[in-house]
Design an enzyme around this catalytic site. Structure first.
Site, PDB file in Angstrom:
ATOM      1  N   PRO A   1     -18.544 -13.345  15.850  1.00 45.61           N
ATOM      2  CA  PRO A   1     -18.153 -14.665  15.338  1.00 45.61           C
ATOM      3  C   PRO A   1     -19.244 -15.289  14.460  1.00 45.61           C
ATOM      4  O   PRO A   1     -18.941 -15.970  13.478  1.00 45.61           O
ATOM      5  CB  PRO A   1     -17.921 -15.484  16.608  1.00 45.61           C
ATOM      6  CG  PRO A   1     -17.540 -14.471  17.649  1.00 45.61           C
ATOM      7  CD  PRO A   1     -18.313 -13.234  17.304  1.00 45.61           C
TER       8      PRO A   1
ATOM      9  N   THR B   1     -10.557  -4.025  13.491  1.00 46.78           N
ATOM     10  CA  THR B   1      -9.322  -3.365  13.060  1.00 46.78           C
ATOM     11  C   THR B   1      -9.029  -2.195  14.006  1.00 46.78           C
ATOM     12  O   THR B   1      -9.945  -1.443  14.325  1.00 46.78           O
ATOM     13  CB  THR B   1      -9.488  -2.845  11.619  1.00 46.78           C
ATOM     14  OG1 THR B   1      -9.843  -3.945  10.809  1.00 46.78           O
ATOM     15  CG2 THR B   1      -8.208  -2.219  11.101  1.00 46.78           C
TER      16      THR B   1
ATOM     17  N   GLU C   1     -16.558  -5.359   4.445  1.00 47.61           N
ATOM     18  CA  GLU C   1     -17.569  -4.312   4.220  1.00 47.61           C
ATOM     19  C   GLU C   1     -18.719  -4.834   3.349  1.00 47.61           C
ATOM     20  O   GLU C   1     -19.213  -4.139   2.473  1.00 47.61           O
ATOM     21  CB  GLU C   1     -16.886  -3.101   3.568  1.00 47.61           C
ATOM     22  CG  GLU C   1     -17.530  -1.754   3.887  1.00 47.61           C
ATOM     23  CD  GLU C   1     -17.305  -1.301   5.322  1.00 47.61           C
ATOM     24  OE1 GLU C   1     -16.269  -1.650   5.908  1.00 47.61           O
ATOM     25  OE2 GLU C   1     -18.189  -0.616   5.855  1.00 47.61           O
TER      26      GLU C   1
ATOM     27  N   GLY D   1       8.365 -15.312 -12.046  1.00 50.88           N
ATOM     28  CA  GLY D   1       8.881 -15.799 -10.767  1.00 50.88           C
ATOM     29  C   GLY D   1       9.126 -14.680  -9.775  1.00 50.88           C
ATOM     30  O   GLY D   1       8.931 -14.853  -8.569  1.00 50.88           O
TER      31      GLY D   1
ATOM     32  N   ARG E   1      11.980  -5.984 -18.854  1.00 52.53           N
ATOM     33  CA  ARG E   1      12.288  -7.406 -18.987  1.00 52.53           C
ATOM     34  C   ARG E   1      12.150  -7.828 -20.455  1.00 52.53           C
ATOM     35  O   ARG E   1      11.126  -7.550 -21.083  1.00 52.53           O
ATOM     36  CB  ARG E   1      11.309  -8.208 -18.131  1.00 52.53           C
ATOM     37  CG  ARG E   1      11.340  -9.681 -18.339  1.00 52.53           C
ATOM     38  CD  ARG E   1      12.472 -10.311 -17.569  1.00 52.53           C
ATOM     39  NE  ARG E   1      12.465 -11.760 -17.740  1.00 52.53           N
ATOM     40  CZ  ARG E   1      13.265 -12.563 -17.069  1.00 52.53           C
ATOM     41  NH1 ARG E   1      14.127 -12.083 -16.180  1.00 52.53           N
ATOM     42  NH2 ARG E   1      13.220 -13.870 -17.267  1.00 52.53           N
TER      43      ARG E   1
ATOM     44  N   ILE F   1       2.807 -11.137 -15.077  1.00 55.47           N
ATOM     45  CA  ILE F   1       3.749 -10.377 -15.900  1.00 55.47           C
ATOM     46  C   ILE F   1       5.149 -10.438 -15.276  1.00 55.47           C
ATOM     47  O   ILE F   1       6.149 -10.556 -15.973  1.00 55.47           O
ATOM     48  CB  ILE F   1       3.268  -8.913 -16.069  1.00 55.47           C
ATOM     49  CG1 ILE F   1       2.025  -8.890 -16.969  1.00 55.47           C
ATOM     50  CG2 ILE F   1       4.369  -8.023 -16.646  1.00 55.47           C
ATOM     51  CD1 ILE F   1       1.316  -7.543 -17.049  1.00 55.47           C
TER      52      ILE F   1
END
Lengths: 260, 401
Positions: B135, B165, B381, B358, B286, B355
């Site tokens: 901590p 982890t 790390e 939304g 798009r 890019i």
């Protein structure tokens, strides 16, 4: 039990195919790999081996020397040894010529079972198994959806449009397996790295006793006279769902005799 | 023939290296990318993916061949981590404890410890976690407070670890403690322990793993937990390297940290690759103002910067891995790779989001996950602020006048 699996090197099936307009042939200069349909044939052979039948699995490939990496991919998938016919004289072989070369390789050893994938993903050719079986004078079944071995008899469930045929045949035999027969496993990393250390036999036409005039361009009978894109689909019918879409789709299918 | 995005060309790889990496990429395409969206939304541990990776032999990638692993080099390892991270960075996190602790045992462990742990780590039967952070001590490792005091043939551990982890599912913890809290400098009193525990248990002896696991912005699907030791007893044989390992823990762990930094850099590379892949596809699909947005120069500038950053990251990572593999000190190179590749990852995730407009912001699409998964890499790390210090100190030492 000796099983041979005839595999092919094809252009990366995820990439778009391109035809060389000068030669009317598929461009093969990009990334090449193992025909994905062949993985099902290898997996099936591995499952026969894992079922307890003492089995040697040979990978058989006709292709340029650069196809050695594809041979290793097939070995990593589960082969024990490989036979690779690599000779510049094989260039431009069509189905007839390639089947002649494959049959000559297969005749060098007493295989009980010769397996093919259902098709090659490059030219979408489904007939190589039949062509090779004809040359070897062996029974042949295509689109195998399951294989059951009973001594020297092979029972094959064969996928057809209306369901399944069950065919029994004596070994030795030639079978092309459907891509629904199994889910090929991922080769393990140790198998990938161990593939190179498995026995590799690389042969020239002379080594295999094949007359150069019977293969390659000289031994081929196919001429590509022209190529055209497939006709586009007809106008589509768009059905918006206003609550009656299901009825409209059914009416459309009945009208076109898809369902009766 | 269409060139593959982020191919392995230009890295001078052997056929073996390429084959391994292609196999991993194939697995990621078929098994991770189609399932990651739901797994991450549910914060669910990807058991099926982990089983598949275990069957492939991926857990043993860095374990020496004589102990049942593949003994792969650091370059292949780094690029494999990038491939996994291209699918989901949490998956690289799941396998990483294995590599760090496995590497420490292979390098510093006694023969008995190697025989005892490495084959099971290679097969994936034993999962492990690496635990240093507390901590009140992260980048400043010397400030850790956890102690282990000797009582006869046992060590009694007290203190708290943070951000562990795999901490719950692991059966083995690579743990840094102080065996001599009075040592000056403090690192001379630090020892690395190999603490075995029952995988999946929240309470074992004096060790408690508070549930639920810590809540995070990203890096979902893999648990990050606290480990609370309250008089937990382990045999003295748990000291990494045997009795001679007492007081060596800091140095043992630091020797693995360069590899850890290359790992995090590679995770950044993987995320950046995926962000770019999605961006260059979308830029052509798009349209705006009558043409695909990829034909607009400002979008082109983004694509160019992303791809340049990715290529530079790859080269830095491979160079650092090669230097470390050759046995040289690679603190500066690993630091550079970590700093650069993780910053590129964050930029790429953001640019890909811009890019995509939304859609990039929507939880229905992949980009927002990439965007949430990158900040950890800037922090973990050794923060990127610390990396700059390490790089500068290393350079000043190398080029002292």
């Amino acid at each position: 039990m000796k099983i041979a699996i005839c595999v092919k090197e094809v252009p990366d099936p995820t990439a778009e195919k391109r035809i060389d307009p000068g030669t009317n042939r598929l461009v093969r200069t990009g990334e090449n790999t193992l025909n994905p349909y062949d993985r099902h044939a290898i997996e099936e052979a591995v499952r026969i081996k894992e079922s307890g039948v003492e089995t040697e699995i040979s990978i058989v490939l006709v292709g340029p020397a650069s196809a050695a990496r594809t041979v290793d991919k097939a070995l990593a998938q589960g082969g024990d040894r490989s036979v690779h016919l690599a000779d510049d004289g094989l260039a431009d072989s069509d189905i007839l010529a390639t089947s002649r070369a494959l049959a000559a390789l297969l005749e060098r050893d007493a295989y009980d079972l010769v397996l093919f994938g259902q098709q090659a993903s490059d030219a979408e050719c489904y007939v190589m198994a039949a062509a090779v079986a004809e040359r070897l004078d062996r029974p042949c079944v295509s689109q195998a959806a399951s294989l059951t071995l009973d001594g020297s008899t092979l029972r094959v469930k064969r996928q057809v449009e209306t369901g399944y045929d069950t065919v029994e045949m004596p070994l030795p035999a030639v079978v092309s397996v459907s891509d629904a027969i199994n889910e090929p496993r991922y080769p393990s990393l140790p198998a990938i790295m161990g593939a190179k250390r498995k026995p590799h036999e690389v042969l020239s036409l002379a080594d295999a006793g094949i007359d150069p005039d019977t293969v390659g361009g000289a031994g081929s009978r196919t001429t590509v006279r022209g190529l055209s894109k497939p006709a586009g689909r007809g106008a589509s019918v768009r059905i918006e769902d206003d609550g009656t879409a299901a009825e409209k789709i059914l009416a459309f299918l009945v009208e076109n005799k898809v369902v009766v | 023939m269409k060139e593959r995005i982020c191919s392995f060309d230009g890295l001078d790889l052997s056929d073996d290296q390429r084959d391994v990496l292609e196999a991993i990429r194939g697995f990621v395409d078929a098994e991770i990318l189609p399932t990651v969206h739901q797994l991450e939304a549910d914060d669910e541990f990807p058991q099926k993916i982990v089983d598949g990776l275990r069957d492939m032999g991926l857990f043993g990638m860095r374990i020496p061949v004589e102990y049942g692993g593949l003994g792969l080099d650091l370059v292949t390892y780094a690029l494999a981590i990038a491939e996994l991270s291209r699918g989901w960075t949490s998956v690289s996190g799941i396998v990483n404890g294995q590599y760090i602790v496995g590497g420490m045992i292979a390098t510093h462990g006694t023969e008995e410890q190697k025989q005892r742990f490495l084959p099971r780590l290679a097969s994936g039967e034993l999962r492990c976690c690496f635990s240093m952070t507390e901590p009140d001590a992260g980048s400043d490792v010397r400030a850790i407070r956890m102690t282990a005091r000797r009582e006869g043939d046992e060590l009694v551990i007290d203190g708290q670890k943070m951000w562990v982890t795999n901490g719950l599912r692991a059966g083995l913890i690579g743990l840094l403690v102080k065996t001599d809290p009075t040592a000056d400098p403090p690192q001379k009193g630090m020892t690395a322990l190999l603490v075995e525990k029952e995988a999946g248990q929240e309470q074992v002896g004096g060790l408690t793993i508070p549930m639920p696991p810590l809540k995070k912005l990203g890096y979902k699907g893999v648990e990050s937990v606290e480990l609370v030791f309250d008089g937990h007893r382990v045999p003295a044989s748990a000291i990494l390297g045997g009795p001679d390992g007492e007081g060596q823990g800091f140095y043992q762990m630091m020797s693995g940290i360069e590899t850890g930094r290359i790992n995090v850099a590679a995770r950044g590379l993987g995320i950046a690759m995926r962000a770019f892949e999605l961006a260059i596809r979308y830029a052509q699909e798009r349209s705006a103002f009558g043409k695909p947005i990829g034909q607009h120069q400002l979008i082109q500038a983004k694509l160019a910067d992303m791809a340049t950053g990715i290529e530079a990251s790859r080269q830095l990572i491979v160079a650092a891995a090669r230097k470390k593999q050759a046995g040289g000190r690679a603190d500066v190179e690993a630091g550079m790779a970590k700093l650069f590749a993780t910053e590129v990852a964050q930029r790429c995730a953001e640019e890909s989001m811009r890019i995509h407009g939304g859609y990039g912001y929507s939880r229905e699409y992949e980009i927002e996950r990439l965007y949430r998964d990158t900040p950890l890499l800037l922090i973990g790390e050794g923060t990127n602020e610390i990396q700059r210090l390490i790089i500068a100190r290393g350079l000043l030492a190398r080029h002292a006048v």
